[in-house]
Write a protein that holds these residues in place. Sequence first.
Motif, mmCIF file in Angstrom:
data_model
loop_
_atom_site.group_PDB
_atom_site.id
_atom_site.type_symbol
_atom_site.label_atom_id
_atom_site.label_comp_id
_atom_site.label_asym_id
_atom_site.label_seq_id
_atom_site.Cartn_x
_atom_site.Cartn_y
_atom_site.Cartn_z
ATOM 1 N N MET A 135 31.831 34.637 36.976
ATOM 2 C CA MET A 135 31.617 35.940 37.078
ATOM 3 C C MET A 135 32.752 36.870 36.673
ATOM 4 S SD MET A 135 29.015 36.240 40.334
ATOM 5 C CE MET A 135 28.648 37.841 39.948
ATOM 6 N N GLY A 136 33.855 36.332 36.447
ATOM 7 C CA GLY A 136 35.065 36.931 36.125
ATOM 8 C C GLY A 136 35.702 38.423 36.677
ATOM 9 N N THR A 137 35.447 39.505 36.072
ATOM 10 C CA THR A 137 35.931 40.717 36.851
ATOM 11 C C THR A 137 35.089 41.400 37.662
ATOM 12 O OG1 THR A 137 35.265 41.958 34.824
ATOM 13 C CG2 THR A 137 37.438 40.985 34.755
ATOM 14 N N PHE A 138 34.030 40.679 38.269
ATOM 15 C CA PHE A 138 33.039 41.430 38.901
ATOM 16 C C PHE A 138 33.799 42.090 40.261
ATOM 17 C CE2 PHE A 138 30.330 40.913 42.924
ATOM 18 C CZ PHE A 138 29.346 41.692 42.659
ATOM 19 N N ASN A 139 33.363 43.387 40.465
ATOM 20 C CA ASN A 139 34.009 43.901 41.461
ATOM 21 C C ASN A 139 32.679 44.620 42.453
ATOM 22 O OD1 ASN A 139 35.473 45.777 42.981
ATOM 23 N ND2 ASN A 139 36.807 46.501 41.584
ATOM 24 N N CYS A 140 32.963 44.228 43.770
ATOM 25 C CA CYS A 140 32.027 44.796 44.676
ATOM 26 C C CYS A 140 32.127 46.189 44.983
ATOM 27 C CB CYS A 140 31.962 43.974 46.152
ATOM 28 S SG CYS A 140 31.092 42.457 45.633
ATOM 29 N N GLY A 141 33.395 46.803 44.472
ATOM 30 C CA GLY A 141 33.750 48.094 44.663
ATOM 31 C C GLY A 141 32.714 49.084 44.154
ATOM 32 N N ALA A 142 31.897 48.324 43.223
ATOM 33 C CA ALA A 142 31.062 49.257 42.618
ATOM 34 C C ALA A 142 30.094 49.961 43.549
ATOM 35 C CB ALA A 142 30.229 48.341 41.752
ATOM 36 N N PHE A 143 29.920 49.328 44.727
ATOM 37 C CA PHE A 143 29.267 49.907 45.873
ATOM 38 C C PHE A 143 29.689 51.155 46.424
ATOM 39 C CE2 PHE A 143 27.880 50.037 50.616
ATOM 40 C CZ PHE A 143 26.422 50.041 50.208
ATOM 41 N N VAL A 144 31.237 51.151 46.708
ATOM 42 C CA VAL A 144 31.742 52.153 47.138
ATOM 43 C C VAL A 144 31.778 53.203 46.153
ATOM 44 C CG1 VAL A 144 34.132 53.211 47.802
ATOM 45 C CG2 VAL A 144 33.215 50.777 48.842
ATOM 46 N N ALA A 145 31.884 52.804 44.745
ATOM 47 C CA ALA A 145 32.018 53.843 43.799
ATOM 48 C C ALA A 145 30.671 54.851 43.640
ATOM 49 C CB ALA A 145 32.188 53.333 42.315
ATOM 50 N N GLY A 146 29.602 53.840 43.870
ATOM 51 C CA GLY A 146 28.210 54.540 43.996
ATOM 52 C C GLY A 146 28.270 55.577 45.313
ATOM 53 N N ILE A 147 28.820 55.001 46.498
ATOM 54 C CA ILE A 147 28.849 56.099 47.492
ATOM 55 C C ILE A 147 29.517 57.305 47.220
ATOM 56 C CG2 ILE A 147 29.915 56.417 49.946
ATOM 57 C CD1 ILE A 147 29.521 53.282 50.521
ATOM 58 N N VAL A 148 30.793 57.134 46.641
ATOM 59 C CA VAL A 148 31.442 58.235 46.153
ATOM 60 C C VAL A 148 30.875 59.208 45.088
ATOM 61 C CG1 VAL A 148 33.529 58.968 44.912
ATOM 62 C CG2 VAL A 148 33.613 57.168 46.426
ATOM 63 N N ARG A 149 29.853 58.685 44.157
ATOM 64 C CA ARG A 149 29.075 59.361 43.228
ATOM 65 C C ARG A 149 28.311 60.133 43.902
ATOM 66 N NH1 ARG A 149 24.878 58.635 39.695
ATOM 67 N NH2 ARG A 149 24.548 56.431 40.222
ATOM 68 N N GLY A 150 27.655 59.404 44.968
ATOM 69 C CA GLY A 150 26.320 60.158 45.500
ATOM 70 C C GLY A 150 26.903 61.470 46.504
ATOM 71 N N VAL A 151 28.094 61.184 47.066
ATOM 72 C CA VAL A 151 28.598 62.335 47.622
ATOM 73 C C VAL A 151 29.092 63.510 46.755
ATOM 74 C CG1 VAL A 151 30.772 63.034 48.988
ATOM 75 C CG2 VAL A 151 29.592 60.959 49.724
ATOM 76 N N LEU A 152 29.591 63.040 45.718
ATOM 77 C CA LEU A 152 29.949 64.135 44.613
ATOM 78 C C LEU A 152 28.833 64.973 43.875
ATOM 79 C CD1 LEU A 152 33.046 62.385 42.882
ATOM 80 C CD2 LEU A 152 33.217 64.281 44.595
#
Length: 194
Positions: A135-152
């Motif tokens: 899976m190489g560079t898979f980053n579960c931080g994408a979930f947190v990025a989505g949270i930040v995008r939802g707030v913004l």
Amino acid sequence: MVGTGKIKQYSNILEKPLSRSKQEVSLSAFAFLFSELVQYNQTQVDNISELERRLEDAGYAVGARVLELLCHRDKGNRRETRLLGILSFVHSTVWKVLFGKAADSLEKGTEHEDEYMISEKDLLVNKFISVPKDMGTFNCGAFVAGIVRGVLDGAGFPAVVTAHFVPMEGLQRPRTTILIKFAEEVLQREARLG
């Protein structure tokens, strides 16, 4: 029961203040549920970028709800109208509610005027995840990025938000950086407000 003891009773869950309550979800329960979310989405996609997009979409829904809840409880239905105000709100208030502490750092990008970065040494969603080599560079931080995008987005600051690993000397695991690239309209509005 009102006013008979030191414990204040709330008639509605929305009235209960977030900042004064203890952490109500156990870490192991969160880790289990988040692991299941990742595994379920992994069975539904063919590549890593699609998996990260699905996690970001799930986080977006959480972010939109967190913004509504925090604005209602802590700000009396008021929202931030300035760029630095909303970034500070995400970096401190939202992060404290979600992760129990403020993010490690908030920085402005040096190469582009419209980029900001929130960095975390040990992001909770990456803490208990073992990424297979395939899976190489898979980053579960994408979930947190989505949270930040939802707030913004909910606050009227549309942006492209992505999560990246940044290797750090002396650390076994790379730090996670949430990169926020605001839409041109946000920068134009900020310039008008002066």
